[in-house]
Every structure is written in C-alpha cells, then in structure tokens.
Scaffold this motif. Structure first.
Motif, PDB file in Angstrom:
ATOM      1  N   PRO A   1     -61.201 -92.291  98.949  1.00 22.30           N
ATOM      2  CA  PRO A   1     -61.695 -91.607  97.749  1.00 22.30           C
ATOM      3  C   PRO A   1     -60.558 -90.940  96.987  1.00 22.30           C
ATOM      4  N   PRO A   2     -60.717 -90.748  95.702  1.00 22.12           N
ATOM      5  CA  PRO A   2     -61.907 -91.062  94.907  1.00 22.12           C
ATOM      6  C   PRO A   2     -61.912 -92.524  94.457  1.00 22.12           C
ATOM      7  N   ILE A   3     -63.085 -92.948  93.998  1.00 26.16           N
ATOM      8  CA  ILE A   3     -63.244 -94.317  93.506  1.00 26.16           C
ATOM      9  C   ILE A   3     -63.817 -94.260  92.097  1.00 26.16           C
ATOM     10  N   THR A   4     -63.531 -95.282  91.320  1.00 29.05           N
ATOM     11  CA  THR A   4     -64.026 -95.344  89.940  1.00 29.05           C
ATOM     12  C   THR A   4     -64.949 -96.551  89.781  1.00 29.05           C
ATOM     13  N   THR A   5     -65.684 -96.555  88.671  1.00 29.03           N
ATOM     14  CA  THR A   5     -66.554 -97.709  88.407  1.00 29.03           C
ATOM     15  C   THR A   5     -65.720 -98.977  88.228  1.00 29.03           C
ATOM     16  N   ALA A   6     -64.532 -98.841  87.629  1.00 27.69           N
ATOM     17  CA  ALA A   6     -63.666-100.011  87.445  1.00 27.69           C
ATOM     18  C   ALA A   6     -63.270-100.601  88.796  1.00 27.69           C
ATOM     19  N   MET A   7     -62.985 -99.746  89.778  1.00 31.98           N
ATOM     20  CA  MET A   7     -62.625-100.229  91.118  1.00 31.98           C
ATOM     21  C   MET A   7     -63.800-100.970  91.748  1.00 31.98           C
TER      22      MET A   7
ATOM     23  N   ARG B   1     -64.889 -90.883  85.140  1.00 30.65           N
ATOM     24  CA  ARG B   1     -65.555 -90.228  86.264  1.00 30.65           C
ATOM     25  C   ARG B   1     -65.011 -90.807  87.561  1.00 30.65           C
ATOM     26  N   THR B   2     -64.850 -89.937  88.533  1.00 31.69           N
ATOM     27  CA  THR B   2     -64.471 -90.384  89.866  1.00 31.69           C
ATOM     28  C   THR B   2     -65.604 -90.014  90.809  1.00 31.69           C
ATOM     29  N   TYR B   3     -65.700 -90.759  91.898  1.00 31.82           N
ATOM     30  CA  TYR B   3     -66.797 -90.587  92.846  1.00 31.82           C
ATOM     31  C   TYR B   3     -66.254 -90.422  94.252  1.00 31.82           C
ATOM     32  N   PHE B   4     -66.946 -89.592  95.021  1.00 34.44           N
ATOM     33  CA  PHE B   4     -66.565 -89.304  96.400  1.00 34.44           C
ATOM     34  C   PHE B   4     -67.802 -89.480  97.280  1.00 34.44           C
ATOM     35  N   PRO B   5     -67.659 -90.129  98.440  1.00 29.32           N
ATOM     36  CA  PRO B   5     -68.822 -90.298  99.326  1.00 29.32           C
ATOM     37  C   PRO B   5     -69.208 -88.967  99.974  1.00 29.32           C
ATOM     38  N   LEU B   6     -70.501 -88.725 100.055  1.00 28.29           N
ATOM     39  CA  LEU B   6     -71.034 -87.558 100.765  1.00 28.29           C
ATOM     40  C   LEU B   6     -71.658 -87.965 102.096  1.00 28.29           C
TER      41      LEU B   6
END
Length: 122
Positions: free
Chosen positions: A20-26, A64-69
């Motif tokens: 993480p973090p991950i993006t929609t493009a990834m 936006r970046t995303y992180f797993p919960l």
C-alpha cells in the motif's frame, strides 16, 4: 464482515498483492486483459469497498490512494469458515468427501493429510 461480490474480490486480490497505497490506475493495469473495466467502474468498486470497510482512502492532490483494512488471511479465514458452516455443517470429512467425490486422492495427498493430522494431534 460480509462476502465480497466477485468483482470486488478481484479488486481486493490486486490490493492484497501490492504494497500500500494503491491507486485505481494500478488496479486497472494489473487486471489488464482479465477485465476491460474503465476508470469509473474501478473507482466505483473501490468506493464500495471503502463503504464496506475493506479499504480506506486518502486524497493526494487529484489522485486517491487506497489502503487495505482487512487482510487477505483474515478474509479467507472468514470466507472459509462461512463456507464450511453453510455447506458442510462444519464437517471436515463432509468437505473432503465432496472435494474428492468418488475420485481417488494421490498417495502424496494422502501422505500430506496424514502428516497434517499427526501434527494436529501433537
């Protein structure tokens, strides 16, 4: 926790496979030819995962970046437990019988299973 629909699970597989973090493009790049989703579809799926509590998001500039919960291990443990209760009444024997359904397990599979049972007894 609730069962993830297939499309959201595909997104989470990509998330879990990356640091993480991950993006929609990834996500779009790694799904590649598997899915021909456009950016709005991926964004929508990722926002659903945020609402379900699987991801958290932060905005960095325009992106936006995303992180797993929820970890992959925790989700798979929950999903497997749910599956075993729903379809096999928590019976390991019922599961194995269904898995092989008249087919003969290989010698290696039987040896591995016996080894696993011995380890659990100790």
């Amino acid at each position: 926790m609730k069962k993830l629909p297939d499309a959201e699970f595909e997104i989470m597989r990509v998330v879990w496979a990356n640091e993480p973090p991950i993006t929609t493009a990834m996500v779009m790049e790694q799904l590649g030819s598997e899915r021909k989703w456009k950016a709005p579809t991926v964004i929508s799926l990722m926002l659903r995962l945020v609402k379900r509590g699987f991801l958290r998001t932060e905005k960095e500039g325009k992106e936006r970046t995303y992180f797993p919960l929820v970890s992959k291990e925790d989700y798979l443990a929950w999903e497997t437990e749910h599956f075993m209760k729903q379809y096999h009444e928590n019976s390991f024997l019922s599961f194995v019988n269904t898995l092989y359904n008249g087919k003969q397990p290989s010698e290696k599979e039987l040896d591995d299973l016996l080894k696993w049972v011995k380890e659990r007894r100790e």
